[in-house]
Design an enzyme around this catalytic site. Sequence first.
Site, PDB file in Angstrom:
ATOM      1  N   ASP A 144     -41.696  -5.061  -9.583  1.00  0.00           N
ATOM      2  CA  ASP A 144     -41.219  -4.236 -10.684  1.00  0.00           C
ATOM      3  C   ASP A 144     -41.251  -4.979 -12.017  1.00  0.00           C
ATOM      4  OD1 ASP A 144     -39.487  -1.802 -11.687  1.00  0.00           O
ATOM      5  OD2 ASP A 144     -38.450  -3.616 -12.347  1.00  0.00           O
ATOM      6  N   CYS A 172     -39.730   0.751 -12.792  1.00  0.00           N
ATOM      7  CA  CYS A 172     -41.108   1.056 -12.392  1.00  0.00           C
ATOM      8  C   CYS A 172     -41.180   1.367 -10.903  1.00  0.00           C
ATOM      9  CB  CYS A 172     -42.035  -0.100 -12.755  1.00  0.00           C
ATOM     10  SG  CYS A 172     -42.295  -0.288 -14.530  1.00  0.00           S
ATOM     11  N   ASP A 173     -40.462   0.610 -10.093  1.00  0.00           N
ATOM     12  CA  ASP A 173     -40.363   0.932  -8.669  1.00  0.00           C
ATOM     13  C   ASP A 173     -39.839   2.346  -8.470  1.00  0.00           C
ATOM     14  OD1 ASP A 173     -41.223  -1.026  -6.826  1.00  0.00           O
ATOM     15  OD2 ASP A 173     -39.524  -2.307  -7.298  1.00  0.00           O
ATOM     16  N   LEU A 174     -38.765   2.661  -9.159  1.00  0.00           N
ATOM     17  CA  LEU A 174     -38.077   3.926  -8.927  1.00  0.00           C
ATOM     18  C   LEU A 174     -38.889   5.113  -9.416  1.00  0.00           C
ATOM     19  CD1 LEU A 174     -34.466   2.800  -9.888  1.00  0.00           C
ATOM     20  CD2 LEU A 174     -35.370   3.152  -7.584  1.00  0.00           C
ATOM     21  N   ALA A 177     -41.783   5.805  -7.211  1.00  0.00           N
ATOM     22  CA  ALA A 177     -41.335   6.535  -6.026  1.00  0.00           C
ATOM     23  C   ALA A 177     -41.157   8.014  -6.314  1.00  0.00           C
ATOM     24  CB  ALA A 177     -40.018   5.934  -5.518  1.00  0.00           C
TER      25      ALA A 177
END
Length: 411
Positions: A144, A172-174, A177
């Site tokens: 991230d 960015c991860d979230l 997703a």
Amino acid sequence: MLDPDAQPPLAGITVLEVGAFMAAPFATMQLADLGATVLKIEAPGAGDPVRATGPFVEGHSSPFARLNRNKRSVVLDLKSDAGREALLRLAASADVLVENLRPGAMRKLGLDHESVRSAAPHLVYASASGWGQDGPLAPLPGLDIMAQARGGLMSITGTPDGEPTKVGVPICDLVCALYVALAVTAALRERDRTGLGQYIDVSLLEAGVSFAVWEAGRYFATGEVGRPLGSAHQSSAPYQAVRTADGHVTLGAVTPKTWAGLCGVLGLTSLQDDPRYADAFTRHAHREALVAEIEDVTRGWTSAELVRALDGAGVPCAPIADYADVFTDEHLNRRGYFWDAEHPVLGPVRQLGSPMRFSRTPAVQGAAGPLLGEGTADALRAVGYSENEITELTARGSVAPPDARDREDPA
């Protein structure tokens, strides 16, 4: 009005997750919340590395119990022929596969989209990765913080002349997703028309860059590059945190009505006649002088006093809450946002609610993150494995039953 007999929106959809840490698990959590059956494929032994991430309660990861709610754990050794065969059989009867291994890892296992498609042409197959499945960065590891760095977010986060600062959550991860979950639901709708699955490629980098709405508008129009502005808006003012006698309050007075309301509350009506402050964009160009004038007044108010006065005048504002405030917030509790998921060892595990509220078919409130391997046997039976075959695969280490340590009474 909620319909007690209605099924959740994604009831009947089966999702396989080959993931770890954040992007794939957070995506499949959204799908599970919407009623999909999510089989979380984990490696024998340790399973998802988040299981080893603290803090721990009774030896169980607190983050894992929340990030992986409403799922079933299926332990397969995907490095073994039997484990790969089991996944292919599961895929043949599933609707979706979501993975976030490094690009190329699923191909080495013989489980990439092209390999799986022959057994499951109807399958929606989604990959989340740092940089995408192709391009010069594709082979590199991407976490991230690297996506926030390369994607520009760290260049505009923090204060002017401050140290490089990332967004406080793995944004960015979230958001990667969330894009995966959105793309999956769209692909399922398209499959209703054609009967065919397809491949979805979502990257942390592009997910992060997609946030740059204001920055793109400015750069592509003028060539100007965005810089850190602390809490301030990129193009309108006043829209930021201002100092009070005991802290800060955020406010946004960018329309004529709210600007007049702010000036009235603070006794600064003379600012309405100042040509520097004629509109929100002009005020932004003179933001430092404007905020200094505002804070000359707000420093004499407590945060609670300022919020109360601005609320009364219809000026958007809010105090800056920490998470102790958030997790006990009266508004969130009145709306039933938090709920408790049952765990066989930990008992009730408080959950963050789904932001998606449906009038008839509410989000699922099921179990906390599963024990390692607790769904393995049931998943294999559902795709035709006999009890003898399951026993043989377990003896060979290709699959694993629930870890006995997970079932021990902590007392």
